[in-house]
Design an enzyme around this catalytic site. Structure first.
Site, PDB file in Angstrom:
ATOM      1  N   ASP A 281     -13.091   6.263  14.071  1.00 22.02           N
ATOM      2  CA  ASP A 281     -12.382   7.303  14.816  1.00 22.02           C
ATOM      3  C   ASP A 281     -13.445   8.065  15.625  1.00 22.02           C
ATOM      4  O   ASP A 281     -14.647   7.960  15.326  1.00 22.02           O
ATOM      5  CB  ASP A 281     -11.687   8.237  13.811  1.00 22.02           C
TER       6      ASP A 281
ATOM      7  N   ASP B 128     -12.849  11.699  17.499  1.00 17.10           N
ATOM      8  CA  ASP B 128     -12.779  13.165  17.407  1.00 17.10           C
ATOM      9  C   ASP B 128     -12.833  13.622  15.952  1.00 17.10           C
ATOM     10  O   ASP B 128     -11.985  13.246  15.140  1.00 17.10           O
ATOM     11  CB  ASP B 128     -11.501  13.677  18.074  1.00 17.10           C
TER      12      ASP B 128
HETATM   13  C1  XBP Z   1      -7.893  13.074  18.226  1.00 17.74           C
HETATM   14  C2  XBP Z   1      -6.896  13.731  19.038  1.00 17.74           C
HETATM   15  C3  XBP Z   1      -7.099  13.788  20.446  1.00 17.74           C
HETATM   16  C4  XBP Z   1      -7.966  14.867  21.015  1.00 17.74           C
HETATM   17  C5  XBP Z   1      -7.542  15.102  22.417  1.00 17.74           C
HETATM   18  O1  XBP Z   1      -7.267  12.535  17.074  1.00 17.74           O
HETATM   19  O2  XBP Z   1      -5.890  14.158  18.562  1.00 17.74           O
HETATM   20  O3  XBP Z   1      -5.828  14.049  20.927  1.00 17.74           O
HETATM   21  O4  XBP Z   1      -7.825  16.070  20.316  1.00 17.74           O
HETATM   22  O5  XBP Z   1      -7.711  13.990  23.192  1.00 17.74           O
HETATM   23  P1  XBP Z   1      -7.978  11.405  16.234  1.00 17.74           P
HETATM   24  P2  XBP Z   1      -6.803  13.728  24.478  1.00 17.74           P
HETATM   25  O6  XBP Z   1      -9.370  11.876  15.950  1.00 17.74           O
HETATM   26  O7  XBP Z   1      -7.174  11.308  14.961  1.00 17.74           O
HETATM   27  O8  XBP Z   1      -7.943  10.127  17.036  1.00 17.74           O
HETATM   28  O9  XBP Z   1      -6.513  15.054  25.096  1.00 17.74           O
HETATM   29  O10 XBP Z   1      -7.666  12.848  25.354  1.00 17.74           O
HETATM   30  O11 XBP Z   1      -5.543  13.046  24.013  1.00 17.74           O
HETATM   31 MG    MG Z   2     -10.243  12.370  14.127  1.00 15.87          MG
END
Ligand code: XBP
Ligand code: MG
Length: 253
Positions: A10, A12
């Site tokens: 993953d 973020d």
């Molecule tokens: C990550 C997210 C993403 C970011 C925003 O979730 O939820 O939406 O916060 O990115 P995970 P975008 O780590 O579970 O994949 O604005 O580009 O969608």
């Molecule tokens: Mg995440």
């Protein structure tokens, strides 16, 4: 079972603590650009993280706050425009070097790449955000370390649905039992587990209190030699930081 073939990451919250000082700030800048008086403070943003995906998060905020009820807006195109502006601001933040990798991430990625272990990315965020993060933190060629990068709208159902992991596995041509996933949130863990993946969780300030039942191990970070992790659930044996021998052990057990 064959040995460990690939690592699936993953982005973020896992590779980088992007949410509070990255995505959140970029959303607020996009709202200001559009002349909206919306502001997501740290706590508000934490509540909105219940959904994955930036566009989905804006939609949740609009619904929760019953915005635009009496106003004629094409909500879908407003969300799309806001999200495009948000992505521009987010990329600016990345390129200015304000968003780094979490402890131990660069070391582990380099070691895994050097050892010929295959790697993939399965993320909810926009693809450009991933390649820019890798370039800004690890250098120009780092995206090439990954055999697949599946991101954002590549699948219709975002995490906690397993679809993004199914797609990553399909592109790698591997079975879930051949791989190990890395996540930071309950939504991410549910997505990985539903796809049949053993999952290592590193928590962060937003996800620390979440339920990680079913994870192979839960740590506060990957850690570095001399600045190790704290084990929150599971068994790390004698290890104090995440390295390839520990990952192989977790994958076996
Ligand atoms: C990550 C997210 C993403 C970011 C925003 O979730 O939820 O939406 O916060 O990115 P995970 P975008 O780590 O579970 O994949 O604005 O580009 O969608
Ligand atoms: Mg995440």
């Amino acid at each position: 079972m064959a040995g460990l073939q690939a690592l699936l990451f993953d982005v973020d919250g896992t590779l980088s603590d992007t949410e509070r000082d990255g995505h959140r700030v970029a959303f607020n800048r996009a709202f200001a650009d559009a002349g909206l008086d919306w502001h997501w403070d740290v706590e508000t943003y934490g509540r909105l993280l219940e959904v994955s995906g930036g566009k989905e998060r804006i939609a949740l905020y609009i619904n929760k706050n019953k915005l635009f009820i009496n106003v004629k807006y094409d909500i879908k195109s407003l969300i799309s425009q806001l999200h495009q502006a948000k992505t521009r601001h987010y990329l600016d933040l990345l390129m200015s070097g304000q968003i780094g990798l979490r402890p131990g991430v660069a070391r582990l990625l380099r070691d895994a790449h050097g050892a010929g272990l295959r790697m993939g990315i399965a993320t909810t965020t926009t693809r450009r955000n991933v390649t820019a993060l890798l370039k800004a933190t690890l250098g120009q060629g780092a995206s090439g370390w990954f055999d697949t990068i599946v991101a954002g709208d590549a699948v219709a159902a975002k995490k906690p649905a397993p679809d993004i992991y199914h797609l990553a596995l399909q592109q790698l041509g591997l079975r879930a039992v051949d791989c190990l996933a890395f996540e930071d949130s309950r939504n991410g863990l549910l997505a990985a587990m539903s796809a049949g993946l053993k999952t290592l969780v590193t928590v962060n300030a937003y996800t620390r209190g979440q339920n990680f039942d079913g994870a192979a191990i839960v740590l506060d970070q990957l850690g570095e030699p001399g600045a190790g992790f704290r084990v929150l659930a599971g068994d790390a044996g004698d290890s104090s930081f995440v390295d390839l021998p520990l990952l192989k052990r977790l994958h076996r057990t």
